[in-house]
Design a protein around this motif. Structure first.
Motif, short mmCIF file in Angstrom:
data_model
loop_
_atom_site.label_atom_id
_atom_site.label_comp_id
_atom_site.label_asym_id
_atom_site.label_seq_id
_atom_site.Cartn_x
_atom_site.Cartn_y
_atom_site.Cartn_z
N ASN A 52 0.79 -1.23 0.00
CA ASN A 52 0.00 0.00 0.00
C ASN A 52 0.83 1.28 0.00
OD1 ASN A 52 -2.85 -0.45 -0.22
ND2 ASN A 52 -2.74 -1.56 1.72
N GLY A 53 2.10 1.14 -0.34
CA GLY A 53 2.91 2.34 -0.51
C GLY A 53 3.15 3.09 0.79
N SER A 54 3.28 4.39 0.67
CA SER A 54 3.66 5.20 1.83
C SER A 54 2.47 5.94 2.41
CB SER A 54 4.73 6.22 1.44
OG SER A 54 4.17 7.23 0.62
N LEU A 55 2.60 6.31 3.68
CA LEU A 55 1.59 7.13 4.34
C LEU A 55 1.43 8.47 3.63
CD1 LEU A 55 -0.34 7.74 6.69
CD2 LEU A 55 1.67 8.44 8.03
N HIS A 56 2.52 9.02 3.13
CA HIS A 56 2.47 10.30 2.42
C HIS A 56 1.48 10.22 1.25
CE1 HIS A 56 4.03 14.12 0.82
NE2 HIS A 56 3.91 13.55 -0.37
N GLN A 57 1.51 9.12 0.52
CA GLN A 57 0.61 8.98 -0.62
C GLN A 57 -0.84 8.97 -0.17
OE1 GLN A 57 2.50 5.32 -1.98
NE2 GLN A 57 3.13 6.34 -3.87
N TRP A 58 -1.14 8.27 0.91
CA TRP A 58 -2.53 8.15 1.37
C TRP A 58 -3.05 9.44 1.97
CZ3 TRP A 58 -6.07 4.35 0.59
CH2 TRP A 58 -5.59 3.19 -0.01
N LEU A 59 -2.16 10.24 2.51
CA LEU A 59 -2.59 11.51 3.10
C LEU A 59 -2.65 12.64 2.08
CD1 LEU A 59 -0.67 11.59 6.51
CD2 LEU A 59 -3.09 11.12 6.14
N HIS A 60 -1.69 12.67 1.15
CA HIS A 60 -1.53 13.85 0.30
C HIS A 60 -1.63 13.58 -1.20
CE1 HIS A 60 -0.30 15.42 4.10
NE2 HIS A 60 0.86 14.79 4.11
N GLN A 61 -1.71 12.32 -1.60
CA GLN A 61 -1.76 12.01 -3.04
C GLN A 61 -2.85 10.98 -3.32
OE1 GLN A 61 2.23 10.68 -3.89
NE2 GLN A 61 3.11 12.74 -3.76
N ARG A 62 -3.97 11.09 -2.62
CA ARG A 62 -5.04 10.10 -2.74
C ARG A 62 -5.54 9.97 -4.17
NH1 ARG A 62 -9.52 11.81 -0.37
NH2 ARG A 62 -10.52 9.87 -1.01
N GLU A 63 -5.72 11.09 -4.84
CA GLU A 63 -6.26 11.04 -6.20
C GLU A 63 -5.28 10.34 -7.15
OE1 GLU A 63 -8.82 15.20 -5.89
OE2 GLU A 63 -7.26 14.97 -7.41
N VAL A 73 4.79 14.06 11.77
CA VAL A 73 3.97 13.02 11.14
C VAL A 73 2.60 12.93 11.82
CG1 VAL A 73 3.76 10.53 10.73
CG2 VAL A 73 5.94 11.68 10.34
N LEU A 74 2.59 13.01 13.16
CA LEU A 74 1.31 13.02 13.88
C LEU A 74 0.45 14.19 13.43
CD1 LEU A 74 2.26 12.07 17.57
CD2 LEU A 74 1.18 10.63 15.85
N LEU A 75 1.05 15.35 13.26
CA LEU A 75 0.30 16.52 12.80
C LEU A 75 -0.26 16.29 11.41
CD1 LEU A 75 2.62 19.41 14.06
CD2 LEU A 75 0.38 18.78 14.96
N GLU A 76 0.50 15.62 10.54
CA GLU A 76 -0.03 15.30 9.21
C GLU A 76 -1.25 14.38 9.33
OE1 GLU A 76 4.09 14.13 7.60
OE2 GLU A 76 2.93 14.67 5.81
N LEU A 77 -1.15 13.37 10.19
CA LEU A 77 -2.26 12.43 10.38
C LEU A 77 -3.50 13.13 10.91
CD1 LEU A 77 -0.37 9.39 11.91
CD2 LEU A 77 -1.82 9.29 9.89
N ILE A 78 -3.30 14.09 11.80
CA ILE A 78 -4.43 14.76 12.45
C ILE A 78 -5.04 15.83 11.56
CG2 ILE A 78 -5.12 16.17 14.43
CD1 ILE A 78 -4.51 13.27 15.10
N THR A 79 -4.19 16.65 10.93
CA THR A 79 -4.70 17.82 10.21
C THR A 79 -4.89 17.59 8.72
OG1 THR A 79 -2.50 18.73 9.72
CG2 THR A 79 -3.46 19.28 11.87
N GLY A 80 -4.21 16.58 8.17
CA GLY A 80 -4.26 16.36 6.74
C GLY A 80 -3.36 17.30 5.96
N ARG A 81 -2.64 18.19 6.65
CA ARG A 81 -1.76 19.15 5.98
C ARG A 81 -0.40 18.52 5.70
NH1 ARG A 81 -2.69 24.87 6.98
NH2 ARG A 81 -4.80 25.20 7.77
N VAL A 82 0.30 19.08 4.72
CA VAL A 82 1.65 18.61 4.43
C VAL A 82 2.63 19.24 5.39
CG1 VAL A 82 1.17 18.16 2.00
CG2 VAL A 82 1.97 20.42 2.69
N ALA A 83 3.78 18.59 5.55
CA ALA A 83 4.76 19.05 6.53
C ALA A 83 5.31 20.43 6.19
CB ALA A 83 5.91 18.05 6.63
N ASN A 84 5.42 20.73 4.92
CA ASN A 84 5.91 22.04 4.48
C ASN A 84 4.98 22.56 3.40
OD1 ASN A 84 7.38 24.32 3.79
ND2 ASN A 84 8.72 23.17 2.41
#
Length: 1000
Positions: free
Chosen positions: A776-787, A892-903
C-alpha cells in the motif's frame, strides 16, 4: 459471552410465559402476585447492592429498597447503579400499576427493550447510561401514551431518530444525548411535542446542517442542550420565542455570526454555554439577562472589550471568556459581583490591571488570566474569603509583592505566577505544613526573595522557583514531589543527605546556585530520576558510582563545579541523551561507552581526562601506561620499525600495480557481492535483471527505487523493493568496510514495525539495498496524493491511530532496545510504509548515517532530514540524539491529524510552527482536524493526539518526550484493541518479533 447472556434470558423467559397472557386472572391476590414477580426479577438480575437485601421471607415488598407503592400496590421501581447485565425481562410489565421505572447507570447491552410496550401506565422511563445498542424501533410510540419522561441518553443507539418520537402527546422531558444517532436533526418531529420542557439531543454525529428553526415552536422549553451535533450557520431569531429557557447549551458546534441580542436580554436564562464555536463581533453591551448564573462563551473569535453590563449580573458565579480576541481592561465592576467564584479570561489581549476589589466581596475560588498583557499588582483581597484554590496568572506583566490575603490562604492548590515581574519576599506561610492543599507552585522568572523552612510540605508535586533570588539552605524535600527546579537562585549549603522522602521525583534542578559539599551517595534512592542538573555550583568530591545504577536517567549535567577523581566505570550502564561534565577537575580514562561522538562536548576543560588509544573523538590525550623503556630499547624499536616500514612501502607499491591491472581488466565487468540477512529464494542476477525502467517506482535524494519480482513462484519468489542508494565509482576499501558494517547492523534488526532489509548488494560502482515490498505504498501517498493513487476514501481515525502506534513502536524499538541506539534521522510520512492490512512499518532507518559515511559530508543536512520534519537543532548543534526523531514523528502526527503537508509554504513556513501558533492562539478546536476524522466519536482523542504532537515538536530537545513515552500515550487512545493489538501491545518495544499476519 453475548450468546450465554441471551440463553439465560430465554431460560427465564419461558418460565413465566403463561403469566403474560392478557387474560391474567383478576381473582388472584394482587399483592402476593407482585411479591412473586419481584422475586423473579431478583432471580433474573441476580445479586446487586439493592436486590441482595430483598428477602423472600418478607411479605412487605413495599418496604424493599428501590420499590415505591401506592395504596399497597407497586407503582415505582428505581434501581440505578446495580451492575445489571441481563436485559429487562417481560415480566416487569405484569406490575400493572407501574408508572415509574429507572434502571439507569447499569450495564444492560440489549437492543431497545420493546417488552416495555406492555407497561401501559408508565409515565417515567429512564434507561440512560447503559449499553443499549442498535436502532430505535420505528414504532417507539407504542410505549405508554401517558409517558411524560423518556431518558435514553448515554447509550450506544445508532441510526436515525424515528419520526414516531414526536407522537407522545404528554411528553415533557426527552433526553437523547450522547449516542451515535446520525442523519438529519429530527427537528420537525420533535417540534410536535407541544408539552416538552426538557430537550437534549447533544453529542450525536448528525450530518452538519443549519440550526433547526422548528425548535422555536417548543415555547415551554426550560432546558435545551444541543452541543456537539454539527450545527452550522447562525442562531435563528425564531429561538427568541423560548421565553421560559433556564439553560441554553449550544457549545462545540460550528455556529458563527454574532451572539444574538435576545440572549443577553433573556429574562429567565440562568445558564448560557456557547463555547467552542466561531462566534465573532463584540459582546452585547446592554445586558439585561439579570438571572444569569453561569456564562461560558470561551473558545470563539469574539472581539472588543468586556462590557460593563456584566457588573449588573448579581447572581453570576462563573464567567468564562478565555480563548477569544478580547482587548481593553477588565471592568472594575466585575470585582464587586457578590457571588463570583470562577473567572477565566486567559489567552486574550487584555491589558490594564485586575479589578481592585476582586475577591473581596465574593467567595472567589478560581482565577485564570494567563497569556494576556495585564499589569499592576494582584488585588489585595484576592483570598479575603478564604475560598481561593487556583491562581493562574502566568505570562503577563504583573509586578509588586503578593497580596497579604495569600498569607494563610489554606485552600490554595495551584499557584502559577511565572514569567511576570513580581518581587518581594514570598509568603513564608505558603511553605508551611499547615497549607495542606498546595501542590503546584510555578513562580519561575520573577524577582521573589526569601528562604525555605527546614522541610517542605508533603503534598508538593511540582515546585519551580528558577530565576528568582531565594537564598539559604535547601529544604528537606518529602512526599509526592515529581519536579523540583530551583535554578539560578542564591541557595547555599549542601544537598540534603536524606532524599528518601522524594523517591518519586523525576526532575531535579539546582543549577546556578552556591551549593557546596559533595554529591550525596543517597542520590541513588531517586530511582525514577530522569533529569538531574547540578551545574554552576561549588560541589566537590568524587562522582558517586551509584549514578551507574540510575537506569532511567537520561539527562545529567554536573558541569562548572569542583568535582575530582575518576568518572565511575558504572557510567557504562547508562543510556544518556545528554551528559555534561565539563569544567571540573576530573581525571583518568573516560568510560568506554562515552568515548563516541555523541558525547564529544561532554568533557571539555578537564585536563586530567584521557581516552583509549583507539578513540580520538574527544580531542583528548591518549591514556598511556607507565613504562621504564630505556633509550637502547627505544633505538632498537625505531630501527625495527624503520625496516618494517621500508618493506611495507615496497609491498604497497607492488600491490598498487597489481590493483591497477586488476581494475583495468574488470572495468567492464562489475563484480557484485551479495550479503544476505534473511533466508533468500532469489539470486543477485534476479535482482540485477529487474533494474529496468518499467520497474522503476520512485526516486529520492539517495537514488532510485525499483519494484522487482525476484525468484520464481515455485521456489518461493517474492516482490521486493530495491533501493539503489548511490552510484559513485572509485570507492575505497575503507568506505566499503564502513558501509558493510553499518548495513550489517540494520540487517540484523527483527521487528514487526520495521521494514525488513533482506540483503545488501555492493560493487565498486553501486550499492543496492533489497527490502520487503509494502503493497500500500507510503503514508504520504494516502494523506496527500489520494487522487493520484486512486484511493477510494480518506483514512478513518482508527486506521490513522493504528498507523501512528505501529510507527511509534518501530521507532521505540530503535531508540530503546537496540545497542547502540539507532537514530533514524529522516522520519517522515514518505518513510512510513503500509502493508496490505494498512499496518505501518518504518523504512530507510539509518540510511542517512550510511550516506554520511559515504563521504557526503557537504550535504549532510539535506540527506539527514527533510525540510518541514527537521528539528530546530539541525545545522547549529554538533551533538544530536534520538530527540530529532521525536520531533519528526511529531510532524507526522500533525499530518495524520490535520491532513496538511509538513511544508505547505504557508505563513508559518512549516506545519509544526503552524500547529504551535494555532495551539497558543486558538486552543483545541475541531477545525484543526482533517475533514475525514471530524466525527464526534473521535474528536476528543484526535485533539489529544494533536496536543501530543505539539509537545513532540517542542523547540528544546530536552523537553520532548521519549519515543517510549509517546508510544505509551498513543496506546491509551486505542479504546477498543483488537485481538491483534492486544498481543502486539504486550510486546511493545520488546525484542521479540511479532508476525501480525499470523497472530490469529
Amino acid at each position: 459471552m453475548a450468546n450465554k447472556r441471551y440463553a439465560s434470558f430465554f431460560l427465564f423467559f419461558t418460565m413465566p410465559f403463561s403469566l403474560l397472557h392478557k387474560s391474567y386472572p383478576q381473582s388472584v391476590n394482587q399483592s402476593s402476585d407482585e411479591h412473586q414477580i419481584l422475586l423473579e426479577l431478583k432471580k433474573h438480575w441476580e445479586i446487586s447492592p439493592v436486590l441482595g437485601r430483598w428477602s423472600s421471607n418478607s411479605a412487605a415488598h413495599c418496604n424493599w429498597g428501590g420499590i415505591t407503592c401506592t395504596n399497597g400496590v407497586v407503582t415505582g421501581i428505581s434501581l440505578p447503579n446495580q451492575t445489571f447485565i441481563k436485559p429487562i425481562p417481560p415480566s416487569i410489565c405484569l406490575l400493572k400499576n407501574l408508572t415509574y421505572l429507572d434502571v439507569s447507570y447499569n450495564n444492560i447491552s440489549s437492543p431497545f427493550p420493546t417488552v416495555l410496550y406492555n407497561c401501559s401506565n408508565v409515565k417515567y422511563l429512564d434507561l440512560s447510561n447503559n449499553a443499549f445498542a442498535g436502532k430505535l424501533p420505528n414504532d417507539i410510540n407504542s410505549l405508554s401514551a401517558l409517558l411524560e419522561h423518556l431518558n435514553l441518553s448515554s447509550n450506544h443507539f445508532t441510526g436515525r431518530i424515528p419520526p414516531s418520537i414526536g407522537l407522545f402527546p404528554r411528553l415533557k422531558s426527552l433526553l437523547l444525548d450522547t449516542n451515535q444517532f446520525d442523519g438529519r436533526y429530527p427537528a420537525e418531529d420533535i417540534s410536535k411535542l407541544a408539552e416538552l420542557e426538557r430537550l437534549t439531543v447533544a453529542v450525536n454525529p448528525f450530518v452538519p446542517a443549519p440550526f433547526p428553526m422548528e425548535f422555536g415552536r417548543l415555547t415551554r422549553l426550560t432546558y435545551l442542550w444541543l452541543s456537539n451535533m454539527n450545527i452550522t450557520g447562525e442562531i435563528p431569531e425564531s429561538l427568541s420565542s423560548l421565553r421560559e429557557l433556564n439553560l441554553l447549551d449550544l457549545s462545540s458546534n460550528k455556529l458563527q455570526g454574532k451572539i444574538p441580542t435576545w440572549i443577553w436580554q433573556h429574562r429567565k436564562l440562568q445558564y448560557l454555554y456557547l463555547y467552542g464555536n466561531k462566534f465573532t463581533g463584540e459582546i452585547e453591551s446592554n445586558i439585561t439577562a439579570l438571572n444569569l448564573v453561569e456564562i461560558d462563551v470561551s473558545s470563539n473569535e469574539l472581539t472588543g472589550m468586556i462590557p460593563n453590563g456584566f457588573g449588573k449580573l448579581t447572581n453570576l458565579t462563573l464567567l468564562f471568556l478565555y480563548f477569544n480576541k478580547l482587548n481593553g481592561s477588565i471592568p472594575p465592576c466585575i470585582g464587586r459581583l457578590p457571588k463570583l467564584t470562577d473567572i477565566r479570561l486567559f489567552n486574550n489581549m487584555l491589558s490594564g490591571s485586575l479589578p481592585p476589589e476582586l475577591g473581596k466581596h465574593s467567595p472567589l475560588a478560581n482565577l485564570e488570566v494567563s497569556n494576556n498583557n495585564l499589569s499592576g499588582e494582584l488585588p489585595e483581597g484576592l483570598c479575603f474569603n478564604r475560598k481561593l484554590y487556583d491562581i493562574v496568572v502566568f505570562n503577563n506583566s504583573f509586578s509588586g509583592k503578593l497580596p497579604s490575603s495569600l498569607d494563610g490562604c489554606h485552600p490554595l492548590q495551584n499557584l502559577m505566577l511565572y514569567n511576570n515581574n513580581f518581587s518581594g519576599e514570598f509568603p513564608r506561610s505558603l511553605w508551611s505544613v499547615v497549607t495542606d492543599q498546595l501542590s503546584v507552585v510555578m513562580i519561575q522568572n520573577n524577582n521573589f526573595s526569601g528562604t525555605f523552612p527546614a522541610q517542605l510540605p508533603w503534598n508538593f508535586t511540582r515546585l519551580d522557583i528558577s530565576n528568582n533570588r531565594f537564598s539559604g539552605p535547601i529544604p528537606t524535600l518529602a512526599g509526592k514531589m515529581k519536579v523540583f527546579r530551583a535554578a539560578n537562585n542564591l541557595l547555599s549549603g549542601e544537598i540534603p543527605w536524606d532524599l528518601t522522602g522524594i523517591s518519586q521525583v523525576i526532575e531535579f534542578d539546582l543549577s546556578g546556585n552556591q551549593i557546596s559539599g559533595s554529591v550525596p551517595t543517597t542520590i541513588g534512592v531517586l530511582t525514577r530520576l530522569n533529569t538531574l542538573n547540578l551545574s554552576g555550583n561549588q560541589i566537590s568530591g568524587n562522582i558517586p558510582a551509584v549514578f551507574g545504577f540510575m537506569t532511567v536517567l537520561t539527562i545529567l549535567d554536573l558541569s562548572l563545579n569542583k568535582l575530582s577523581g575518576d568518572i565511575p566505570k558504572d557510567f557504562n550502564k547508562l543510556k544518556l541523551n545528554f551528559l555534561n561534565l565539563s569544567m571540573n577537575q576530573l581525571t583518568g580514562e573516560i568510560p568506554i561507552s562515552l568515548q563516541n561522538e555523541a558525547y564529544e562536548q561532554s568533557f571539555l576543560f578537564n585536563p586530567g581526562l584521557c581516552v583509549s588509544s583507539n578513540n580520538l573523538v574527544h580531542n583528548l590525550p591518549i591514556c598511556r601506561a607507565r613504562t621504564n623503556i630505556n633509550n637502547d630499547v627505544s633505538r632498537r624499536l625505531i630501527a625495527l620499525f624503520s625496516s618494517v616500514g621500508s618493506i611495507m612501502l615496497l609491498g604497497s607499491a607492488v600491490l598498487g600495480i597489481m590493483l591497477l591491472r586488476r581494475k583495468k581488466h574488470k572495468q567492464d565487468h562489475l563484480s557484485w557481492k551479495l550479503t544476505p540477512f534473511h533466508i533468500l529464494h532469489f539470486t543477485a542476477n534476479d535482482i540485477l535483471s529487474g533494474l529496468c525502467e518499467q520497474n522503476w517506482i520512485g526516486s529520492g535524494r539517495s537514488g532510485k527505487v525499483y519494484r522487482v519480482y525476484a525468484g520464481d513462484r515455485a521456489s518461493g519468489g517474492r516482490m521486493v523493493a530495491v533501493k539503489k542508494i548511490w552510484n559513485t565509482p572509485n570507492l575505497d576499501d575503507k568506505l566499503e568496510k564502513d558501509f558493510l558494517a553499518e548495513v550489517q547492523i540494520l540487517g540484523e534488526i527483527r521487528h514487526t514495525n520495521i521494514v525488513k532489509l533482506l540483503c545488501c548488494m555492493s560493487s565498486s560502482g553501486a550499492k543496492l539495498l533489497v527490502y520487503e515490498y509494502m503493497e500500500n505504498g507510503s503514508l504520504h501517498q494516502w494523506l496527500h496524493q489520494r487522487e493520484r493513487i486512486g484511493a477510494p476514501a480518506p483514512l478513518d481515525w482508527p486506521t490513522r491511530l493504528q498507523i501512528a502506534i505501529d510507527s511509534a513502536r518501530g521507532l521505540c524499538y530503535m531508540h530503546h532496545h537496540c545497542s547502540p541506539p539507532i537514530v533514524h534521522r529522516d522520519v517522515k510520512s514518505a518513510n512510513i510504509l503500509l502493508d496490505h492490512n494498512f499496518r505501518a512499518k518504518m523504512a530507510d532507518f539509518g540510511l542517512a548515517k550510511i550516506l554520511l559515511g559515504a563521504g557526503e559530508d557537504e550535504s549532510f543536512s539535506a540527506i539527514a532530514g527533510t525540510f518541514g520534519y527537521m528539528a530546530p537543532e539541525y545545522g547549529h548543534r554538533i551533538k544530536m540524539n534520538e530527540k530529532i526523531d521525536v520531533y519528526s514523528f511529531g510532524v507526522v502526527l500533525l499530518e495524520l491529524i490535520t491532513g496538511r503537508v509538513a511544508n505547505d509554504g504557508g505563513e508559518y513556513y512549516c506545519l509544526a510552527q503552524w500547529a504551535w501558533r494555532q495551539y497558543q492562539e486558538n486552543g483545541l478546536s475541531v477545525h484543526l482536524l482533517d475533514e475525514g476524522i471530524r466525527d464526534a466519536t473521535h474528536v476528543e482523542d484526535a485533539l489529544d493526539v494533536f496536543t501530543l504532537a505539539v509537545i513532540c515538536t517542542g523547540e528544546h530537545p530536552s523537553m520532548r518526550p521519549s519515543m517510549k513515552d509517546v508510544l505509551n500515550m498513543l496506546i491509551q487512545f486505542d479504546r477498543k484493541p483488537t485481538g491483534i493489538q492486544e498481543k502486539v501491545i504486550k510486546k511493545t518495544c520488546g525484542l521479540e518479533t511479532v508476525d501480525i499476519q499470523n497472530i490469529e
